[in-house]
Motif scaffolding. Structure first.
Motif, mmCIF file in Angstrom:
data_model
loop_
_atom_site.group_PDB
_atom_site.id
_atom_site.type_symbol
_atom_site.label_atom_id
_atom_site.label_comp_id
_atom_site.label_asym_id
_atom_site.label_seq_id
_atom_site.Cartn_x
_atom_site.Cartn_y
_atom_site.Cartn_z
ATOM 1 N N HIS A 18 0.710 -1.068 0.039
ATOM 2 C CA HIS A 18 0.020 0.099 -0.038
ATOM 3 C C HIS A 18 0.819 1.248 -0.013
ATOM 4 N N PHE A 19 0.331 2.398 -0.135
ATOM 5 C CA PHE A 19 0.881 3.580 -0.247
ATOM 6 C C PHE A 19 0.337 4.550 0.933
ATOM 7 N N VAL A 20 0.613 4.209 2.269
ATOM 8 C CA VAL A 20 0.279 5.121 3.405
ATOM 9 C C VAL A 20 1.341 5.879 3.671
ATOM 10 N N TYR A 21 0.883 7.086 3.698
ATOM 11 C CA TYR A 21 1.859 8.231 4.140
ATOM 12 C C TYR A 21 2.832 7.819 5.403
ATOM 13 N N ARG A 22 4.045 7.891 5.538
ATOM 14 C CA ARG A 22 4.627 8.008 6.720
ATOM 15 C C ARG A 22 5.296 9.202 7.181
ATOM 16 N N GLU A 23 5.965 9.786 6.355
ATOM 17 C CA GLU A 23 6.624 11.235 6.712
ATOM 18 C C GLU A 23 6.500 12.094 5.772
ATOM 19 N N TYR A 24 6.679 13.355 5.901
ATOM 20 C CA TYR A 24 6.762 14.507 4.793
ATOM 21 C C TYR A 24 7.909 15.417 5.364
ATOM 22 N N SER A 25 8.702 15.973 4.553
ATOM 23 C CA SER A 25 9.498 17.031 5.084
ATOM 24 C C SER A 25 9.602 18.178 4.111
ATOM 25 N N PHE A 26 9.981 19.496 4.372
ATOM 26 C CA PHE A 26 10.266 20.535 3.440
ATOM 27 C C PHE A 26 11.311 21.416 3.814
ATOM 28 N N PRO A 27 12.055 21.737 3.129
ATOM 29 C CA PRO A 27 12.512 21.591 1.780
ATOM 30 C C PRO A 27 12.939 20.049 1.218
ATOM 31 N N ALA A 28 12.733 19.682 0.100
ATOM 32 C CA ALA A 28 13.415 18.468 -0.307
ATOM 33 C C ALA A 28 14.906 18.719 -0.436
ATOM 34 N N LEU A 29 15.820 17.726 -0.140
ATOM 35 C CA LEU A 29 17.139 17.710 -0.070
ATOM 36 C C LEU A 29 17.424 17.586 -1.663
ATOM 37 N N LEU A 30 17.436 18.525 -2.417
ATOM 38 C CA LEU A 30 17.689 18.356 -4.084
ATOM 39 C C LEU A 30 19.044 19.539 -4.160
ATOM 40 N N SER A 31 19.706 19.411 -5.255
ATOM 41 C CA SER A 31 20.607 20.068 -5.895
ATOM 42 C C SER A 31 19.695 21.173 -6.549
ATOM 43 N N ASN A 32 20.354 22.483 -6.842
ATOM 44 C CA ASN A 32 19.816 23.407 -7.647
ATOM 45 C C ASN A 32 19.227 22.940 -8.988
ATOM 46 N N ASP A 33 20.188 22.098 -9.818
ATOM 47 C CA ASP A 33 19.708 21.584 -10.939
ATOM 48 C C ASP A 33 18.244 20.570 -10.793
ATOM 49 N N GLU A 34 18.338 19.953 -9.941
ATOM 50 C CA GLU A 34 17.367 18.727 -9.364
ATOM 51 C C GLU A 34 16.009 19.758 -9.188
ATOM 52 N N ASN A 35 16.142 20.793 -8.347
ATOM 53 C CA ASN A 35 15.068 21.503 -7.905
ATOM 54 C C ASN A 35 14.556 22.430 -9.447
ATOM 55 N N ALA A 36 15.224 22.788 -10.203
ATOM 56 C CA ALA A 36 14.888 23.461 -11.346
ATOM 57 C C ALA A 36 14.224 22.482 -12.371
ATOM 58 N N ARG A 37 14.549 21.096 -12.479
ATOM 59 C CA ARG A 37 14.024 20.157 -13.447
ATOM 60 C C ARG A 37 12.630 20.006 -12.763
ATOM 61 N N ILE A 38 12.495 19.742 -11.452
ATOM 62 C CA ILE A 38 11.223 19.312 -10.900
ATOM 63 C C ILE A 38 10.101 20.743 -11.062
ATOM 64 N N ALA A 39 10.678 22.044 -11.014
ATOM 65 C CA ALA A 39 9.783 23.358 -11.404
ATOM 66 C C ALA A 39 9.528 23.111 -12.834
ATOM 67 N N ASP A 40 10.485 22.937 -13.893
ATOM 68 C CA ASP A 40 10.368 22.764 -15.196
ATOM 69 C C ASP A 40 9.221 21.905 -15.554
ATOM 70 N N VAL A 41 9.298 20.665 -15.002
ATOM 71 C CA VAL A 41 8.380 19.481 -15.329
ATOM 72 C C VAL A 41 6.821 20.031 -14.847
ATOM 73 N N SER A 42 6.900 20.565 -13.621
ATOM 74 C CA SER A 42 5.748 21.001 -12.954
ATOM 75 C C SER A 42 4.876 21.970 -13.639
ATOM 76 N N LEU A 43 5.631 22.842 -14.380
ATOM 77 C CA LEU A 43 5.105 23.852 -15.284
ATOM 78 C C LEU A 43 4.574 23.346 -16.524
ATOM 79 N N SER A 44 5.402 22.548 -16.863
ATOM 80 C CA SER A 44 4.808 21.563 -18.191
ATOM 81 C C SER A 44 3.275 20.803 -17.855
ATOM 82 N N CYS A 45 3.448 20.465 -16.678
ATOM 83 C CA CYS A 45 1.979 19.706 -16.329
ATOM 84 C C CYS A 45 0.820 20.546 -16.219
#
Length: 376
Positions: free
Chosen positions: A194-221
């Motif tokens: 199953h997919f029962v949430y266990r933990e959530y954290s902000f901000p994600a531990l991502l590099s600047n490049d990874e953050n930029a990729r997530i933001a780019d794909v998000s806007l495409s969505c």
């Protein structure tokens, strides 16, 4: 306006006026709104729902009808159907898992064979991980298909079931408002299937490049689904081929995302959403930078949940911002493999990731519960 205002105990506590109306009846809602307009200066109109996302379609239609700021109901409707959403994202070149639609058990099994195990089998409509399961064998696929087709999770006609590749990798969520990324977080789940949430954290531990990729794909969505107005949250897995979109939700994320974003960045998503609803400009600039995490409390067995202890002691720890228990003592508890398996949460914030993790564990360790097995 609610079909059953009594289900929201805070309405009376907060002195909020409520009107009982069938929220699935658009004409009835229009009638109530028109009547209220005679005696009230109505600044805006919005809605919320933990489960039935079709309420946002109704909100969009009402806003259009009365000339109020709001989401495009056609875009919300397209996003509401996970199969239609997949088709639109694929057409726009957004990275998504391989998927098939199925209307009977044979088609589900064929789809799983084509995609390759493990697969995720889930209803086309729904939220809260209800009816969503990872299937690692042919027998598990067949059993879960029978369960879904038995009507316990499906109220719609065909196409009822989505079979998709299990995208393996870190779970990431992007919270958007009006086309801007406000916060990117990570999440963990309890044990499969199953997919029962266990933990959530902000901000994600991502590099600047990874953050930029997530933001780019998000806007495409958002472009692909026509979602330029208001809140949205997008779920990803960071796989070997980079970020893969699991789902786009055209609404504010539920608890604890807004709380964690306010603690981590100083941005109140609920307030900023209300500003949009009443035609004002929102301010999404981060006020500060902290780390915030939430742990969900999930019993590992069924039975009579007799008592929950230690919540007030956990809440007293400096850095703990909220300890919330959703259930009362002496309640029967049966795991469903979805959001209903969670009985509470603990939220913590501090200047550093390590400190937040340590405080969260300290607080969670203080909370305990007693479950007595059901008599057979």
């Amino acid at each position: 306006m609610s079909t059953d205002p009594t289900q929201y105990d805070y309405l009376a506590a907060e002195g909020v006026e409520s009107v009982q109306v069938d929220t699935n009846d658009l004409d009835a809602m229009k009638s109530v709104y028109s009547r209220l307009k005679l005696t009230h200066d109505i600044a805006g109109l919005t809605g919320f729902s933990g489960l039935d996302e079709s309420v946002y379609v109704t909100v969009g239609k009402l806003c259009r009808h009365f000339g109020l700021p709001g989401p495009d109901p056609a875009s919300i409707e397209k996003g509401h159907d996970k199969f239609v959403q997949r088709q639109l994202l694929a057409k726009a070149g957004v990275p998504i898992p391989d998927y098939r639609i199925a209307t009977n058990a044979t088609e589900v099994e064929s789809a799983a064979a084509e995609i390759g195990l493990p697969v995720v089998v889930k209803p086309v409509m729904g939220s809260g991980s209800s009816g969503v399961q990872m299937c690692r064998t042919v027998d598990e696929v067949a059993e879960h298909a029978r369960h879904l087709l038995g009507g316990r999770h499906i109220s719609q006609a065909s196409p009822p079931i989505l079979v998709e590749e299990f995208a393996q990798g870190q779970y990431i969520t992007a919270n958007m408002m009006g086309g801007l990324v406000v916060g990117i977080g990570t999440g963990e789940f309890g044990p499969p299937p199953h997919f029962v949430y266990r933990e959530y954290s902000f901000p994600a531990l991502l590099s600047n490049d990874e953050n930029a990729r997530i933001a780019d794909v998000s806007l495409s969505c958002l472009r692909a689904l026509g979602l330029g107005w208001g809140p949205a949250n997008i779920e990803f897995r960071w796989t070997k081929r980079g970020p893969v979109v699991i789902e786009v939700n055209p609404r504010l994320a539920g608890t604890p995302d807004p709380e964690l974003i306010q603690l981590a960045y100083g941005v109140d998503l609920v307030d900023e959403h209300i500003k949009l609803v009443i035609g004002e400009k929102c301010d999404l600039r981060a006020r500060h930078s902290r780390t915030a995490s939430a742990r969900f409390l999930t019993p590992d067995r069924d039975g009579m949940l007799e008592e929950i202890q230690g919540a007030s002691r956990a809440a007293a720890i400096p850095g703990v911002t909220e300890v919330k228990i959703y259930v009362h003592p002496n309640t029967p508890f049966v795991r469903k493999g979805d959001y209903r398996d969670v009985i509470g949460h603990v939220i913590v914030a501090s200047p550093t990731r390590d400190q937040t993790a340590a405080l969260l564990q300290q607080a969670v360790d203080l909370v305990s519960w007693t479950i007595t097995p059901f008599r057979t």
